[in-house]
Design a protein around this motif. Structure first.
Motif, mmCIF file in Angstrom:
data_model
loop_
_atom_site.group_PDB
_atom_site.id
_atom_site.type_symbol
_atom_site.label_atom_id
_atom_site.label_comp_id
_atom_site.label_asym_id
_atom_site.label_seq_id
_atom_site.Cartn_x
_atom_site.Cartn_y
_atom_site.Cartn_z
ATOM 1 N N GLY A 71 0.793 -0.919 -0.478
ATOM 2 C CA GLY A 71 0.003 0.219 -0.093
ATOM 3 C C GLY A 71 0.456 1.533 0.190
ATOM 4 O O GLY A 71 2.127 1.262 0.417
ATOM 5 N N VAL A 72 0.455 2.291 -0.488
ATOM 6 C CA VAL A 72 1.245 3.268 -0.657
ATOM 7 C C VAL A 72 0.028 4.983 -0.332
ATOM 8 O O VAL A 72 -1.974 4.715 -0.476
ATOM 9 C CB VAL A 72 1.761 4.039 -1.734
ATOM 10 N N ARG A 73 0.465 6.221 0.505
ATOM 11 C CA ARG A 73 -0.040 7.162 0.491
ATOM 12 C C ARG A 73 -0.133 7.610 -0.377
ATOM 13 O O ARG A 73 1.013 8.299 -0.843
ATOM 14 C CB ARG A 73 -0.098 7.906 1.967
ATOM 15 N N VAL A 74 -1.247 8.530 -0.535
ATOM 16 C CA VAL A 74 -0.801 10.045 -1.654
ATOM 17 C C VAL A 74 0.268 10.806 -1.220
ATOM 18 O O VAL A 74 1.047 11.327 -2.461
ATOM 19 C CB VAL A 74 -2.320 10.595 -1.940
ATOM 20 N N ASN A 75 0.238 11.630 0.483
ATOM 21 C CA ASN A 75 1.056 12.176 0.185
ATOM 22 C C ASN A 75 2.714 11.559 0.532
ATOM 23 O O ASN A 75 3.544 12.652 0.269
ATOM 24 C CB ASN A 75 0.818 13.072 1.897
ATOM 25 N N GLU A 76 3.005 10.599 0.305
ATOM 26 C CA GLU A 76 4.448 9.750 0.354
ATOM 27 C C GLU A 76 4.535 10.771 -0.974
ATOM 28 O O GLU A 76 5.662 10.298 -1.427
ATOM 29 C CB GLU A 76 4.280 8.684 0.914
ATOM 30 N N LEU A 77 3.712 9.548 -1.588
ATOM 31 C CA LEU A 77 3.609 10.008 -3.702
ATOM 32 C C LEU A 77 4.161 10.674 -4.070
ATOM 33 O O LEU A 77 5.397 11.272 -5.043
ATOM 34 C CB LEU A 77 2.315 9.605 -4.201
ATOM 35 N N THR A 78 3.420 11.981 -3.582
ATOM 36 C CA THR A 78 3.869 13.325 -3.852
ATOM 37 C C THR A 78 5.095 13.847 -3.209
ATOM 38 O O THR A 78 5.830 14.476 -4.542
ATOM 39 C CB THR A 78 2.448 14.521 -3.243
ATOM 40 N N ARG A 79 5.638 13.593 -2.510
ATOM 41 C CA ARG A 79 6.647 13.957 -1.303
ATOM 42 C C ARG A 79 8.028 13.333 -2.247
ATOM 43 O O ARG A 79 8.611 14.119 -2.697
ATOM 44 C CB ARG A 79 7.027 13.353 -0.354
ATOM 45 N N ARG A 80 7.240 12.086 -2.225
ATOM 46 C CA ARG A 80 9.068 11.234 -3.432
ATOM 47 C C ARG A 80 8.282 11.663 -4.302
ATOM 48 O O ARG A 80 9.936 11.291 -5.677
ATOM 49 C CB ARG A 80 8.789 9.985 -3.101
ATOM 50 N N LEU A 81 8.104 11.640 -5.549
ATOM 51 C CA LEU A 81 7.987 11.937 -6.914
ATOM 52 C C LEU A 81 8.219 13.335 -7.110
ATOM 53 O O LEU A 81 8.401 13.715 -8.377
ATOM 54 C CB LEU A 81 6.390 11.306 -8.006
ATOM 55 N N LYS A 82 7.725 14.656 -5.998
ATOM 56 C CA LYS A 82 7.661 15.801 -6.255
ATOM 57 C C LYS A 82 7.401 15.692 -7.361
ATOM 58 O O LYS A 82 7.164 16.587 -8.783
ATOM 59 C CB LYS A 82 9.621 16.428 -6.720
ATOM 60 N N VAL A 83 5.300 15.845 -7.494
ATOM 61 C CA VAL A 83 4.221 16.276 -8.443
ATOM 62 C C VAL A 83 3.156 16.606 -7.516
ATOM 63 O O VAL A 83 3.441 16.606 -6.408
ATOM 64 C CB VAL A 83 4.138 14.515 -9.462
#
Length: 277
Positions: A31-43
């Motif tokens: 599973g993943v969280r949206v806030n983690e992905l925005t931070r890591r992908l810088k999008v």
């Protein structure tokens, strides 16, 4: 090397690459969280949510509050050709290029149904004098619409599956009368316990017939197929001569798999072999 982990350096990824990385992360972590992905992908948050929406529409993830989790699929679930075409596209192209190097002009080969064998067919268009046996409507169309290189295509009859493979008694009977040098086999799943498997019972028997007619069996499957099990097993790993996969295969599995079958080829890298049988 496996697929690059999500990191702050992944700033300018294409949507396809970004979604493939998100899917890998969902599968790896559960599973993943949206806030983690925005931070890591810088999008942006909106970009991540669009990516998750797209993956959810393809049946690859299940959206939950604040993120996404893997879809728990039944062993009978069989995605359609179009849905599978959107998955691991870069890996499939790498696998196709590596597998094409195993083919010599004038050979008699067989290609089973699947999106990886479809990618391989496009790589084989410049190899002259081939005889191609296939139970894939999509693969046959690749050769039919291409410039003639002296290729003879034998398309088996049969009942069409969601993945555009022709299976069943008609296909099985046609294949029993044929013999070919190499079989390139796409699979739904590969595992130690279940061997090669598919969610389609009729396809399992047709795949058995293809394997019996081949002097050498080459499985073409990306790393996400490892550990996947469909409803019906149709062959043990010992029946495989070569597995061509991609660089997403983890280091532990790279060490283990050559102990289970004669030859492992990692597309784009130096191939690892246990014995070039």
């Amino acid at each position: 090397m496996g697929r690059a982990p999500l990191s702050d350096n992944n700033q300018n990824l294409l949507a396809e690459q970004r979604r493939a990385m998100i899917l890998d992360e969902v599968r790896r972590r559960g599973g993943v969280r949206v806030n983690e992905l925005t931070r890591r992908l810088k999008v942006s948050d909106m970009t991540v949510r669009r990516d998750l929406d797209a993956l959810a529409r393809q049946g690859m993830v299940e959206k939950v509050h604040g993120g996404a989790v893997p879809v728990v699929e039944a062993s009978t679930h069989e995605p359609g050709f179009e849905a599978k075409s959107a998955l691991e596209t870069s890996a499939k192209e790498e696998i196709a290029r590596a597998a094409a190097r195993l083919v010599v002009p004038g050979a008699a080969i067989a290609l089973s149904g699947g999106t990886t064998t479809y990618a391989l067919a496009r790589q084989l268009l410049e190899v002259p004098g081939l005889t191609v046996v296939t139970n894939s409507v999509q693969v046959a169309d690749v050769f039919h619409t291409a410039q003639d290189m002296g290729t003879t295509v034998v398309l088996t009859g049969g009942v069409r599956t969601p993945s555009d493979a022709l299976v069943g008694p008609v296909a099985d009977q046609a294949i029993r009368t044929l013999h070919f040098d190499l079989l390139f086999l796409g699979v739904h799943g590969v595992s130690v316990a279940a061997g090669l498997s598919t969610p389609n019972l009729a396809e399992a028997e047709t795949n058995r017939q293809l394997m019996r007619a081949a002097r050498q069996v080459v499985v073409v499957a990306d790393h996400t197929k490892w550990g996947t099990v469909g409803l019906s097993s149709f062959a043990p790993l010992t029946a495989v001569d070569v597995w061509v996969t991609d660089s997403g295969m983890g280091p532990e599995d790279r060490t283990r798999i050559p102990e289970l079958l004669p030859r492992l080829v990692i597309a784009g890298e130096t191939e690892a072999t246990a014995a070039d049988g």
